[in-house]
Enzyme design. Structure first.
Site, short mmCIF file in Angstrom:
data_model
loop_
_atom_site.label_atom_id
_atom_site.label_comp_id
_atom_site.label_asym_id
_atom_site.label_seq_id
_atom_site.Cartn_x
_atom_site.Cartn_y
_atom_site.Cartn_z
N HIS A 19 16.74 -37.68 29.38
CA HIS A 19 16.03 -37.78 28.11
C HIS A 19 15.13 -39.01 28.09
O HIS A 19 13.99 -38.97 27.60
CB HIS A 19 17.02 -37.82 26.96
CG HIS A 19 17.62 -36.48 26.63
ND1 HIS A 19 17.50 -35.88 25.39
CD2 HIS A 19 18.34 -35.62 27.38
CE1 HIS A 19 18.12 -34.70 25.40
NE2 HIS A 19 18.65 -34.54 26.60
N ASP A 121 14.44 -38.71 19.64
CA ASP A 121 15.13 -37.65 20.37
C ASP A 121 15.97 -36.83 19.38
O ASP A 121 16.49 -37.37 18.39
CB ASP A 121 16.04 -38.30 21.42
CG ASP A 121 16.68 -37.30 22.36
OD1 ASP A 121 16.17 -37.11 23.47
OD2 ASP A 121 17.73 -36.71 21.97
N ALA A 373 17.27 -37.71 45.74
CA ALA A 373 16.08 -37.51 46.56
C ALA A 373 14.86 -37.55 45.65
O ALA A 373 14.96 -37.31 44.44
CB ALA A 373 16.16 -36.17 47.30
N GLN A 375 12.54 -35.97 43.96
CA GLN A 375 12.40 -34.55 43.65
C GLN A 375 10.95 -34.12 43.46
O GLN A 375 10.53 -33.08 43.99
CB GLN A 375 13.20 -34.21 42.40
CG GLN A 375 13.06 -32.75 41.96
CD GLN A 375 14.15 -32.34 41.01
OE1 GLN A 375 15.32 -32.30 41.37
NE2 GLN A 375 13.79 -32.03 39.78
N ASN A 394 13.72 -30.67 32.53
CA ASN A 394 12.83 -31.51 33.33
C ASN A 394 12.59 -30.89 34.70
O ASN A 394 11.46 -30.79 35.17
CB ASN A 394 13.42 -32.92 33.49
CG ASN A 394 13.31 -33.76 32.23
OD1 ASN A 394 12.62 -33.39 31.28
ND2 ASN A 394 13.98 -34.88 32.23
N ALA A 413 25.15 -27.96 29.06
CA ALA A 413 24.14 -28.16 27.99
C ALA A 413 23.44 -26.84 27.69
O ALA A 413 24.09 -25.80 27.57
CB ALA A 413 23.16 -29.28 28.37
N GLU A 414 22.09 -26.85 27.58
CA GLU A 414 21.35 -25.63 27.24
C GLU A 414 20.85 -24.92 28.49
O GLU A 414 19.99 -24.04 28.41
CB GLU A 414 20.18 -25.99 26.31
CG GLU A 414 18.87 -26.38 26.96
CD GLU A 414 18.87 -27.71 27.69
OE1 GLU A 414 17.86 -28.02 28.34
OE2 GLU A 414 19.88 -28.44 27.62
#
Length: 501
Positions: A19, A121, A373, A375, A394, A413-414
């Site tokens: 977040h 948030d 790593a 990403q 993300n 989570a979602e």
């Protein structure tokens, strides 16, 4: 021409790296497009701030500042409660220091440009109440999808209308009644916080959803071309919605991407692989698998015959998000040597199947990286042809921006909702089928899905690659000058400017 006056806003996040990273990326984009803005990010903390967050502070523009609130000691939080509960309680315990920080930023005596707006948030929306007390404009910065926002905004109504557990519903849920163009969600695919309506997790989330009425608008990390149905439906419900994404890291990010243990060797390994030949496997900054599932995944990747780059974290049989609130170094997990031939590395990977490391090395099939790593650099690399992901938003956006098709493996989570959107709505990924009470995905299923996604001759994979390339182009258009997301952000800026004038 005179320079426009400086406009100062505050942005409040939660003690979770994903977040915080998203809010920082949003703030950098705002300042890039509208340099007369200044942003102060305020981060509640549990213990010390995450190392990954600290590493991002070295590359911030001068008009972006970060303030860490006094830490909430971990022993002040219920130790056996889910991370989502601990995070929300930590934010609630930080409200006095948050109010003091916002009052200080609002004061003309302590700042040459007092704040005029607060962006919060969704899990730190106590800031909305403080903003109203201080006569400030307030927005919610929503890091997940518009579909998830639709669920949150309509949860109070669903709570009144549905009496049983959502997971027990026989029919799929229409999040917004009458909106047939939106993807429907089965009860078990709702966020984990909603799976037990008698739990503290559910009660805390429901109370937060009721607080959203205080917001003057919602800045959502999505773009119109991707979630037109959900965005249009919410606007029909008269919510002030601004799709300003995709806010995602690019492949040029630096931060923690150098030095021992940084994962730089994996980029060098990608350089010698054929185009679109490598499946990148990662479960985000906090996702963990059981030991049984780690073994099945290893054997399934090997069985697929496809090349892979796997960011491996030690298994946990307790929770899929066991690492989410940990403060391990994202770029240096106790093991600075990711050389697959190293005895130290082999010792740290004892949980992998016997002989696995030796076999993939001899076949030159894969590379293992410990814990972290780079990403964005991996996803943007020409050799990367697929992404087995936990479906964090993300990560999903980073994959879309780079045009990399996905295998959806949601954990917490979602993420199950995201998986439904990616595989059933947008059709840019595949989702393996789990079996048994524990929901383990077996090696044969893993190998099948990997081959279906990666092999050029597979019709399903070809269709997915075509659709995600179209989505990649749409994301680029949305973020260009005159694009849908750039226009939406300009509308937010105009509202703040008018309020502050």
């Amino acid at each position: 021409m005179d320079k426009p006056p400086i406009i100062h806003i505050a942005a409040v996040s939660i003690p979770a790296f994903s977040h915080q990273a998203s809010l920082l990326e949003f703030s950098k984009r705002l300042l890039h497009l509208h340099p007369h803005f200044h942003v102060t990010c305020i981060f509640p903390t549990v213990g010390s701030p995450p190392d990954a967050t600290i590493s991002t502070l070295h590359s911030l523009p001068p008009s972006l500042h970060v303030t860490f609130l006094p830490p909430i000691p971990k022993h002040h939080l219920p130790q056996h409660s889910p991370p989502a509960v601990q995070i929300q309680l930590a934010v609630s315990l930080s409200v006095p220091s948050l109010r003091n920080a916002l009052e200080t930023l609002r004061s003309t005596s302590s700042s040459s440009s007092p704040i005029v707006a607060v962006i919060a948030d969704p899990f730190a929306n106590e800031a909305l109440e403080i903003a109203k007390e201080l006569d400030l404009l307030s927005f919610v910065y929503f890091p997940p999808s518009a579909m998830t926002l639709a669920l949150f905004l309509n949860l109070p109504r669903l709570d009144r209308e549905i009496s049983c557990e959502y997971r027990d519903l026989k029919e799929p849920i229409h999040i917004i009644p009458g909106e047939s163009s939106m993807v429907t969600i089965n009860g078990p695919d709702l966020p984990e916080h909603l799976q037990d309506r008698s739990s503290l997790s559910y009660d805390l989330l429901l109370q937060r959803c009721k607080r959203f009425d205080l917001a003057d608008g919602f800045l959502v990390n999505t773009f119109f071309e991707m979630e037109e149905a959900a965005i249009t439906a919410l606007q029909r419900q008269r919510f002030s919605l601004f799709p300003i994404g995709p806010i995602a890291q690019s492949g040029s990010e630096t931060g923690s991407g150098s030095g021992p243990g940084s994962g730089s060797g994996c980029v060098e390994w990608l350089e010698i692989q054929p185009p679109r030949s490598v499946l990148y496997v990662s479960f985000g900054s906090g996702g963990t698998l059981s030991e049984e599932q780690v073994n099945e995944l290893a054997l399934g990747l090997e069985l697929s015959g496809q090349k892979f780059l796997w960011v491996v974290r030690a298994p946990s049989n307790e929770s899929a998000n066991a690492a989410y609130l940990s403060n391990e170094k994202q770029s240096n997990n106790n093991n600075n040597n990711n050389d697959i031939d190293s005895d130290n590395f082999k010792d740290s990977m004892q949980f992998l199947p016997s002989g696995f490391l030796e076999r993939i090395r001899s076949k030159r099939q894969g590379m293992i990286v410990s814990s972290w790593a780079p990403q964005a650099r991996i996803l943007s690399h020409n050799s990367t042809g697929g992404f087995l992901t936990h479906c964090g938003w993300n990560s999903s956006l980073e994959s879309i921006v780079c045009g990399v098709p996905m295998i959806a493996w949601p954990l917490f989570a979602e993420q199950r909702m995201n998986a439904v959107l990616l595989t059933e709505g947008l059709k840019v990924g595949l989702r393996p089928k789990a079996e048994g009470i524990n929901g383990v995905v077996r090696k044969e299923e893993i190998a099948r899905v990997v081959r279906d996604l990666m092999e050029d001759g597979e019709e399903e994979g070809n269709g997915i690659r075509r659709r995600i390339e179209e989505l990649r182009e749409g994301a680029g258009c949305a973020m260009r000058e005159g694009g849908s997301s750039t226009k939406a952000l300009s509308q937010v800026v105009e509202r703040i400017e008018n309020f502050g004038s």
